[in-house]
Write a protein that holds these residues in place. Structure first.
Motif, PDB file in Angstrom:
ATOM      1  N   LEU A 188       8.671  -3.073  -1.671  1.00 45.22           N
ATOM      2  CA  LEU A 188       8.809  -1.784  -1.436  1.00 45.22           C
ATOM      3  C   LEU A 188       8.963  -0.692  -2.511  1.00 45.22           C
ATOM      4  O   LEU A 188       8.260   0.507  -2.300  1.00 45.22           O
ATOM      5  N   VAL A 189       9.576  -1.145  -3.797  1.00 56.89           N
ATOM      6  CA  VAL A 189       9.376  -0.063  -4.767  1.00 56.89           C
ATOM      7  C   VAL A 189       8.009   0.045  -5.365  1.00 56.89           C
ATOM      8  O   VAL A 189       7.563   1.416  -5.589  1.00 56.89           O
ATOM      9  N   GLU A 190       7.036  -0.860  -5.351  1.00 59.59           N
ATOM     10  CA  GLU A 190       5.696  -0.902  -5.826  1.00 59.59           C
ATOM     11  C   GLU A 190       4.894  -0.081  -4.815  1.00 59.59           C
ATOM     12  O   GLU A 190       4.149   1.010  -5.286  1.00 59.59           O
ATOM     13  N   TYR A 191       5.125  -0.260  -3.493  1.00 53.63           N
ATOM     14  CA  TYR A 191       4.616   0.589  -2.311  1.00 53.63           C
ATOM     15  C   TYR A 191       4.978   1.906  -2.450  1.00 53.63           C
ATOM     16  O   TYR A 191       4.095   2.754  -2.356  1.00 53.63           O
ATOM     17  N   ALA A 225      -1.073  10.987 -13.070  1.00 51.05           N
ATOM     18  CA  ALA A 225      -0.732  10.822 -11.791  1.00 51.05           C
ATOM     19  C   ALA A 225      -0.385   9.383 -11.684  1.00 51.05           C
ATOM     20  O   ALA A 225       0.219   8.834 -10.489  1.00 51.05           O
ATOM     21  N   ALA A 226      -0.944   8.434 -12.357  1.00 48.27           N
ATOM     22  CA  ALA A 226      -0.799   7.071 -12.278  1.00 48.27           C
ATOM     23  C   ALA A 226       0.526   6.601 -13.000  1.00 48.27           C
ATOM     24  O   ALA A 226       0.868   5.379 -12.714  1.00 48.27           O
ATOM     25  N   LEU A 230       2.645   2.830 -12.806  1.00 49.72           N
ATOM     26  CA  LEU A 230       2.618   2.080 -14.253  1.00 49.72           C
ATOM     27  C   LEU A 230       4.228   1.645 -14.377  1.00 49.72           C
ATOM     28  O   LEU A 230       4.423   0.712 -15.102  1.00 49.72           O
ATOM     29  N   MET A 231       5.011   2.707 -14.277  1.00 51.06           N
ATOM     30  CA  MET A 231       6.361   2.577 -14.707  1.00 51.06           C
ATOM     31  C   MET A 231       6.982   1.219 -13.612  1.00 51.06           C
ATOM     32  O   MET A 231       7.952   0.686 -13.828  1.00 51.06           O
ATOM     33  N   ALA A 232       6.605   1.302 -12.475  1.00 56.72           N
ATOM     34  CA  ALA A 232       7.184   0.338 -11.291  1.00 56.72           C
ATOM     35  C   ALA A 232       6.577  -0.912 -11.234  1.00 56.72           C
ATOM     36  O   ALA A 232       7.192  -1.748 -10.524  1.00 56.72           O
ATOM     37  N   TYR A 233       5.326  -0.945 -11.755  1.00 58.32           N
ATOM     38  CA  TYR A 233       4.533  -2.241 -11.772  1.00 58.32           C
ATOM     39  C   TYR A 233       5.323  -3.345 -12.472  1.00 58.32           C
ATOM     40  O   TYR A 233       5.708  -3.411 -13.600  1.00 58.32           O
TER      41      TYR A 233
END
Length: 367
Positions: A188-191, A225-226, A230-233
């Motif tokens: 869910l976080v990455e989504y 925008a990315a 990148l931070m949640a990956y």
């Protein structure tokens, strides 16, 4: 101004009555003030509301005052688009439903996402004409330079209609969370980070349509925008070495570490500008997105069917959850952007589509 007779006579007699002079001066100032106020009203009316000048201007009888020009875009070519899309949809559904033995729960989520995406197709087809009227009111239109010298070359074509597609896509992706993810889901976080990056890129694309950002700035926009993604990956940071290079490298899988996130950022820049740089021909930006997204969907199903690793299967299913809404909304836009185009997609769509495909590749673990 001439003085009254009584005032002139009193002046000859050596006697001046001050009261009539004060009244005359007051009347003179009053007349001057009224003339100034009338002139100011006319001037302000001309500056702020030109239509009021008609109260002071005589309109010739042989000229009519018409209402603002109305622009109607051509009807959607959705039947033709649906027919053409069957070339990709039929093999995809065959692989998903019959050829591979996909886990029932995973197949159920993919089919629910497909139904939601089909509804998004219908909504987008209806929304685009409405959005086109609003952008025309705000003078966001262009002329098709490839039709210069023909009647179509002088037609105002609404721009930045990718904003309608992006909004529907985000709504579909958010609603799908209700059917597939739970509150404690690891995905869910990455989504949501992926949706934040896509939304951010769509906003920057719309800003580019309005402000016409220089190219040197466009190259940097996807990097910003990315950042949410990148931070949640939190996935792997490895890549698979191509088989012809294995004897030279000595490894089949190479761990890039922190360089993997740099690679992801560069991938977002590449995908976004790859779609944007092909803009200029009717249907080209949307058409290539449809072809690439269809290929991604078929690839994901093949990887799910060939693998027995649940995490690997979930990663490619995750990619499908974002690819199906992108394909459905893009097909709806293509029904208006198909030659001869009645709408322009603008940088809003090219940035949005490029970032979505980059997110699909990253979170789908395309190595």
């Amino acid at each position: 101004m001439l003085q009254p007779w009584c005032s002139r006579r009193r002046r000859r007699d050596g006697f001046v009555d001050q009261k009539p002079l004060q009244e005359e001066k007051r009347d003179s100032l009053k007349d001057a003030w009224l003339r100034f106020a009338a002139a100011s009203c006319v001037k302000n009316a001309a500056a702020f509301n030109p239509s009021r000048i008609l109260l002071f201007t005589r309109v010739p009888s042989n000229k009519l005052i018409t209402s603002p020009e109305k622009h109607e875009i051509a009807a959607s070519k959705w039947k033709k688009i649906v027919t053409v899309s069957l070339i990709f949809v039929i093999p995809y559904l065959y692989l998903l439903l019959f050829h591979y033995e996909v886990e029932s729960e995973l197949k159920r989520s993919i089919l629910i996402n497909a139904v939601v995406s089909a509804g998004g197709f219908l909504v987008t087809v209806k929304l685009i004409p409405v959005a086109a009227k609003y952008v025309l009111r705000r003078n966001l239109f262009g002329f098709d330079i490839n039709k210069k010298g023909t009647p179509g070359g002088n037609t105002k074509i609404p721009e930045s209609l990718g904003i309608a597609v992006g909004i529907v896509f985000l709504v579909l992706a958010i609603l799908f969370q209700y059917f597939n993810f739970t509150a404690d889901s690891n995905w869910l976080v990455e989504y949501n980070a992926a949706l934040a990056s896509i939304c951010f890129m769509m906003l920057l694309g719309f800003v580019d349509d309005v402000l016409d950002v220089p190219w040197r700035v466009k190259l940097l926009l996807p990097s910003f925008a990315a950042l949410p993604l990148l931070m949640a990956y939190a996935g792997h940071t490895t890549i698979i070495i191509p088989k012809p290079l294995i004897p030279y490298v000595g490894l089949e899988i190479l761990d890039l570490g922190w360089m993997y996130k740099l690679y992801m950022g560069l991938l977002a820049v590449f995908c976004t500008n790859c779609v944007n740089i092909h803009a200029g021909l009717n249907g080209l930006e949307v058409g290539q997105t449809v072809v690439i997204t269809s290929a991604i969907l078929i690839h994901n199903v093949m990887q799910i069917g060939a693998s027995k690793d649940p995490e690997y299967q979930q990663a490619h299913a995750f990619s499908i959850y974002l690819s199906q809404p992108l394909l459905a909304t893009s097909l709806a836009l293509l029904s208006y952007n198909w030659y001869p185009s009645s709408v322009f997609v603008g940088d809003t769509y090219t940035y949005f589509a490029g970032m979505t495909m980059a997110v699909v590749g990253i979170l789908g673990h395309f190595r």
